[in-house]
Write a protein that holds these residues in place. Sequence first.
Motif, mmCIF file in Angstrom:
data_model
loop_
_atom_site.group_PDB
_atom_site.id
_atom_site.type_symbol
_atom_site.label_atom_id
_atom_site.label_comp_id
_atom_site.label_asym_id
_atom_site.label_seq_id
_atom_site.Cartn_x
_atom_site.Cartn_y
_atom_site.Cartn_z
ATOM 1 N N PHE A 205 21.588 10.516 -59.424
ATOM 2 C CA PHE A 205 21.533 10.023 -60.804
ATOM 3 C C PHE A 205 21.062 11.118 -61.759
ATOM 4 C CE2 PHE A 205 20.788 5.347 -59.501
ATOM 5 C CZ PHE A 205 22.137 5.072 -59.630
ATOM 6 N N ASP A 206 20.001 11.818 -61.364
ATOM 7 C CA ASP A 206 19.444 12.847 -62.235
ATOM 8 C C ASP A 206 20.464 13.948 -62.503
ATOM 9 O OD1 ASP A 206 17.022 14.127 -63.543
ATOM 10 O OD2 ASP A 206 17.549 15.674 -62.085
ATOM 11 N N THR A 207 21.170 14.370 -61.452
ATOM 12 C CA THR A 207 22.200 15.396 -61.628
ATOM 13 C C THR A 207 23.325 14.883 -62.509
ATOM 14 O OG1 THR A 207 21.705 16.353 -59.458
ATOM 15 C CG2 THR A 207 23.841 16.887 -60.437
ATOM 16 N N ALA A 208 23.769 13.666 -62.247
ATOM 17 C CA ALA A 208 24.901 13.104 -62.995
ATOM 18 C C ALA A 208 24.604 12.987 -64.476
ATOM 19 C CB ALA A 208 25.264 11.737 -62.420
ATOM 20 N N ARG A 209 23.408 12.609 -64.813
ATOM 21 C CA ARG A 209 23.079 12.272 -66.202
ATOM 22 C C ARG A 209 22.411 13.397 -66.981
ATOM 23 N NH1 ARG A 209 20.815 6.314 -64.401
ATOM 24 N NH2 ARG A 209 22.855 5.299 -64.228
ATOM 25 N N GLY A 233 52.679 17.480 -60.768
ATOM 26 C CA GLY A 233 53.275 17.119 -62.047
ATOM 27 C C GLY A 233 52.418 16.246 -62.929
ATOM 28 N N TYR A 234 51.101 16.295 -62.747
ATOM 29 C CA TYR A 234 50.237 15.511 -63.635
ATOM 30 C C TYR A 234 50.402 15.981 -65.078
ATOM 31 C CZ TYR A 234 46.104 13.774 -66.004
ATOM 32 O OH TYR A 234 45.274 13.176 -66.924
ATOM 33 N N ALA A 235 50.679 15.030 -65.973
ATOM 34 C CA ALA A 235 50.982 15.391 -67.360
ATOM 35 C C ALA A 235 49.986 14.800 -68.360
ATOM 36 C CB ALA A 235 52.396 14.923 -67.718
ATOM 37 N N GLY A 236 48.951 14.133 -67.873
ATOM 38 C CA GLY A 236 48.014 13.473 -68.768
ATOM 39 C C GLY A 236 46.907 14.374 -69.274
ATOM 40 N N PRO A 237 45.937 13.783 -69.984
ATOM 41 C CA PRO A 237 44.838 14.560 -70.546
ATOM 42 C C PRO A 237 43.923 15.130 -69.465
ATOM 43 C CG PRO A 237 45.043 12.412 -71.627
ATOM 44 C CD PRO A 237 45.896 12.366 -70.415
ATOM 45 N N VAL A 238 43.403 16.315 -69.729
ATOM 46 C CA VAL A 238 42.424 16.949 -68.853
ATOM 47 C C VAL A 238 41.298 17.478 -69.730
ATOM 48 C CG1 VAL A 238 43.699 19.129 -68.896
ATOM 49 C CG2 VAL A 238 42.038 18.710 -67.084
ATOM 50 N N GLY A 239 40.068 17.271 -69.289
ATOM 51 C CA GLY A 239 38.991 17.695 -70.169
ATOM 52 C C GLY A 239 37.656 17.798 -69.476
ATOM 53 N N ILE A 240 36.625 17.900 -70.309
ATOM 54 C CA ILE A 240 35.263 18.167 -69.865
ATOM 55 C C ILE A 240 34.412 16.921 -70.078
ATOM 56 C CG2 ILE A 240 33.190 19.541 -70.285
ATOM 57 C CD1 ILE A 240 35.414 21.261 -69.198
ATOM 58 N N GLU A 241 33.808 16.456 -68.976
ATOM 59 C CA GLU A 241 32.764 15.432 -69.085
ATOM 60 C C GLU A 241 31.521 15.983 -68.398
ATOM 61 O OE1 GLU A 241 32.642 10.740 -68.715
ATOM 62 O OE2 GLU A 241 32.380 11.679 -66.749
ATOM 63 N N VAL A 242 30.614 16.490 -69.196
ATOM 64 C CA VAL A 242 29.415 17.142 -68.680
ATOM 65 C C VAL A 242 28.190 16.582 -69.395
ATOM 66 C CG1 VAL A 242 28.143 19.331 -68.603
ATOM 67 C CG2 VAL A 242 30.555 19.266 -67.947
ATOM 68 N N PHE A 243 27.305 15.982 -68.611
ATOM 69 C CA PHE A 243 25.998 15.549 -69.104
ATOM 70 C C PHE A 243 25.021 16.660 -68.744
ATOM 71 C CE2 PHE A 243 28.539 11.910 -68.258
ATOM 72 C CZ PHE A 243 28.104 10.853 -69.042
ATOM 73 N N ASN A 244 24.494 17.362 -69.734
ATOM 74 C CA ASN A 244 23.629 18.490 -69.458
ATOM 75 C C ASN A 244 22.615 18.643 -70.588
ATOM 76 O OD1 ASN A 244 22.799 21.447 -69.694
ATOM 77 N ND2 ASN A 244 23.821 21.458 -67.694
#
Length: 270
Positions: A205-209, A233-244
């Motif tokens: 939890f601590d690492t994730a959040r 062939g993945y064509a969808g959105p790609v991005g950053i989800e970082v809790f830091n």
Amino acid sequence: MRNPTFLNLVLLSGDAAQKLRTASAAGFEQVEIWREDAGQNTAALAQLAGEIGLGFTNLQVLRDATGVPTAQREAKREEARMFFQLAKQLGCDTVQAPASTDKQCVAENIDDDLRWLSAEAARHNLRLMYEPMAWSQIDYTLPQAWQRLQRLNLPNVGLVVDLFHICARGGSVSDLAGIPMHRIYEVQLCDVAEPVSPQEMERLFDTARHRRQLPGEGYLPIAEFVDYLKSAGYAGPVGIEVFNDHLKQLSAEAAAQRAFQALRRAWPED
């Protein structure tokens, strides 16, 4: 193939409007926006996003909306209705609803709840993202979640590929095998400095959040996931989800720029 890029706004400090402007200025085409941000002034945020050409990847998070105990079901469904209305007001076409983390989750109710959510979302022309999370009570791995969606065959319900949750449960790129790319609605990239596991839930939890890293700054096999998704062939959105917590103490501009640079390194344009 060029995938839309997004940033989860949890990385940035500031008010919602500042976050939108900062993400766009850093180069991101879309953002994942939280209900807490979206509800500040929905109409103004929708107008601003239109003016700066920024899209919304999804509205999050509709929590514990599946496997709801029968006595709580109507209240949760009313919450979902309001959530869907907020998404429409924002101009967002996708809502995130992870697999339940509620210890009272009723396994026998999950299918019915997903069917109801799918039908209600469809009334608003919305899609639903079902995300397996490392601490979900049921469907905490990608193969488990996909097996359920494959069986239910709900046309507007898809998956989230989140490297943190996959790897925290000991998963690997092989978890993607057999999943059609159009059923993956988005890919969230991050990294971690050291392994975590459900056997150490407090540390997980601590690492994730608080202590996720930008992709390329830790040990996760990001290149394996990226290579597989691109070749499939993945064509969808790609991005950053970082809790830091450390990155959030930086200026929003600095954090967003670092995030975009990390994304481009991890997922280079073809």
